[in-house]
Design a protein around this motif. Structure first.
Motif, PDB file in Angstrom:
ATOM      1  N   LEU A   1       0.820  -1.207   0.000  1.00  0.00           N
ATOM      2  CA  LEU A   1       0.000   0.000   0.000  1.00  0.00           C
ATOM      3  C   LEU A   1       0.856   1.259   0.000  1.00  0.00           C
ATOM      4  O   LEU A   1       1.808   1.376   0.766  1.00  0.00           O
TER       5      LEU A   1
ATOM      6  N   CYS B   1       0.454   5.521   0.392  1.00  0.00           N
ATOM      7  CA  CYS B   1      -0.530   6.367   1.074  1.00  0.00           C
ATOM      8  C   CYS B   1      -0.029   7.798   1.214  1.00  0.00           C
ATOM      9  O   CYS B   1       1.176   8.027   1.376  1.00  0.00           O
TER      10      CYS B   1
ATOM     11  N   LEU C   1      -4.297   5.966   9.424  1.00  0.00           N
ATOM     12  CA  LEU C   1      -4.132   4.557   9.080  1.00  0.00           C
ATOM     13  C   LEU C   1      -3.215   3.807  10.039  1.00  0.00           C
ATOM     14  O   LEU C   1      -3.587   2.737  10.547  1.00  0.00           O
TER      15      LEU C   1
ATOM     16  N   ASP D   1      -3.310   2.781  -3.699  1.00  0.00           N
ATOM     17  CA  ASP D   1      -2.774   4.048  -3.216  1.00  0.00           C
ATOM     18  C   ASP D   1      -3.911   4.833  -2.580  1.00  0.00           C
ATOM     19  O   ASP D   1      -4.992   4.962  -3.176  1.00  0.00           O
ATOM     20  N   ILE D   2      -3.711   5.317  -1.366  1.00  0.00           N
ATOM     21  CA  ILE D   2      -4.663   6.246  -0.755  1.00  0.00           C
ATOM     22  C   ILE D   2      -4.150   7.641  -1.052  1.00  0.00           C
ATOM     23  O   ILE D   2      -3.118   8.065  -0.515  1.00  0.00           O
TER      24      ILE D   2
ATOM     25  N   TYR E   1      -4.493  11.924  -1.682  1.00  0.00           N
ATOM     26  CA  TYR E   1      -5.152  13.126  -1.170  1.00  0.00           C
ATOM     27  C   TYR E   1      -5.647  13.948  -2.346  1.00  0.00           C
ATOM     28  O   TYR E   1      -4.930  14.181  -3.318  1.00  0.00           O
TER      29      TYR E   1
ATOM     30  N   LEU F   1     -13.344   8.070   0.091  1.00  0.00           N
ATOM     31  CA  LEU F   1     -13.371   7.837   1.527  1.00  0.00           C
ATOM     32  C   LEU F   1     -14.258   8.882   2.208  1.00  0.00           C
ATOM     33  O   LEU F   1     -14.958   9.640   1.553  1.00  0.00           O
TER      34      LEU F   1
ATOM     35  N   HIS G   1      -9.859  12.141   0.571  1.00  0.00           N
ATOM     36  CA  HIS G   1      -8.992  11.028   0.194  1.00  0.00           C
ATOM     37  C   HIS G   1      -9.760   9.973  -0.595  1.00  0.00           C
ATOM     38  O   HIS G   1     -10.971   9.807  -0.425  1.00  0.00           O
ATOM     39  N   HIS G   2      -9.031   9.264  -1.452  1.00  0.00           N
ATOM     40  CA  HIS G   2      -9.594   8.162  -2.238  1.00  0.00           C
ATOM     41  C   HIS G   2      -8.633   6.976  -2.195  1.00  0.00           C
ATOM     42  O   HIS G   2      -7.408   7.155  -2.186  1.00  0.00           O
ATOM     43  N   LEU G   3      -9.204   5.780  -2.184  1.00  0.00           N
ATOM     44  CA  LEU G   3      -8.419   4.561  -2.376  1.00  0.00           C
ATOM     45  C   LEU G   3      -8.434   4.257  -3.866  1.00  0.00           C
ATOM     46  O   LEU G   3      -9.484   4.027  -4.451  1.00  0.00           O
TER      47      LEU G   3
ATOM     48  N   ALA H   1      -9.994  -3.161   1.390  1.00  0.00           N
ATOM     49  CA  ALA H   1     -10.980  -2.169   0.950  1.00  0.00           C
ATOM     50  C   ALA H   1     -12.272  -2.310   1.744  1.00  0.00           C
ATOM     51  O   ALA H   1     -12.897  -1.312   2.133  1.00  0.00           O
TER      52      ALA H   1
ATOM     53  N   LEU I   1     -11.608  -0.948   5.261  1.00  0.00           N
ATOM     54  CA  LEU I   1     -11.525   0.511   5.219  1.00  0.00           C
ATOM     55  C   LEU I   1     -12.909   1.133   5.111  1.00  0.00           C
ATOM     56  O   LEU I   1     -13.217   2.126   5.787  1.00  0.00           O
TER      57      LEU I   1
END
Length: 298
Positions: free
Chosen positions: A96, A98, A107, A142-143, A145, A158, A264-266, A282, A285
């Motif tokens: 991952l 982030c 996290l 990838d999380i 911003y 998110l 934020h997005h995954l 996922a 989360l």
């Protein structure tokens, strides 16, 4: 499909070509150097090309060998990915990437709970402001911003975040309305999408005070505010721990017009959701943040 060389010989070639040494390849795949040399010669005969230049100092790839290595390396990578995908005995590894502040503030403090709930999982976490490129199979997700900047990928938005002034209870005692921030030490995160000028404009204050302390990461601004250096304009999601333990409070949360947005997005490749570790993460989360686990195409 008829192969010009058996897969076992291709494996020997890949090891020898990658290591640039028959002896090193022999140690890696548990053969003798002479067995490696013999397998390579048989493969060269089957293909009708010379793959290695042999000299007293060792071996070097010919142009044909270099071209073959490029294809063979990618083929073995895909083969290993397929085997891991369907195997129930493969390591449950989540790789991952982030955004730094989300990793530090939200996290990482929860990873112990995730691992306790999912025994046998391993998490490799890298934090950085640059987005993962997914070109070398280094990361599963990838999380990020802000809004994802890539196309053709899947993304799971998110939680909606609230951005509001945060400070210690001592400083908050003198802050009852937005105008009370004038003359205060203001802390700003320069990489944040929502900054002090946006917040003051939304609250009808035209003479915008200048930030006295600036950081390039939200987790630094939150730490500075918790240490009493001033008032930070930050996400209550990122400052969740500091708000819960009372080191920070939000004096204007219900007295001013604050900014809300999906911060934020995954993000992951479209076929990435087929990997069990990513599906499990996922889902976890989404439950932790109480959001829809269904990704969208970007």
């Amino acid at each position: 499909m008829h192969f010009l060389a058996p897969l076992s010989a291709v494996r020997v070639f890949e090891a020898a070509a990658r290591r640039r040494s028959f002896k090193a390849a022999a140690g890696e795949i548990h053969l003798t150097p002479s067995a490696v040399s013999h397998a390579v010669r048989k493969m060269e005969q089957a293909l009708g090309v010379v793959l290695f230049e042999r000299n007293g100092q060792g071996v070097a790839l010919t142009p044909a060998g270099e071209a073959l290595l490029d294809h063979v390396s990618r083929a073995f990578t895909e083969l290993n990915r397929g085997l891991e995908l369907v195997s129930t005995r493969a390591p449950q590894l989540l790789r991952l990437h982030c955004a730094p502040s989300f990793a530090a503030q939200w996290l990482t403090p929860r990873l112990a709970r995730f691992l306790a709930e999912h025994p046998g999982f391993e998490v490799r976490l890298a934090a950085g402001a640059e987005y993962a490129r997914f070109t070398d199979d280094e990361f599963d997700a990838d999380i990020v911003y802000g809004r994802p900047r890539v196309e053709g990928f899947a993304a799971m938005p998110l939680k909606v975040e609230t951005v509001t002034p945060l400070c210690t209870p001592e400083l908050a005692a003198g802050i009852r309305q937005a105008s009370d921030l004038e003359g205060r030490v203001l802390i700003q995160s320069d990489n944040k999408l929502v900054r002090w000028p946006h917040w003051f404009e939304r609250n009808g204050i035209r003479s915008v005070p200048q930030a006295a302390i600036r950081f390039d990461r939200s987790f630094l601004a939150i730490a500075a505010a918790a240490d009493g250096l001033g008032v930070a304009l930050e996400s209550t999601l990122l400052a969740e721990r500091e708000l819960a333990n009372g080191r920070l409070v939000a004096p204007l949360a219900s007295r001013a017009e604050n900014v809300t947005y999906v911060g934020h997005h995954l993000v992951f490749p479209n076929d990435g959701h087929r990997r069990a570790p990513l599906r499990v993460f996922a889902g976890w989360l989404a439950r932790e943040l109480a959001v829809d686990p269904c990704p969208i195409l970007i």
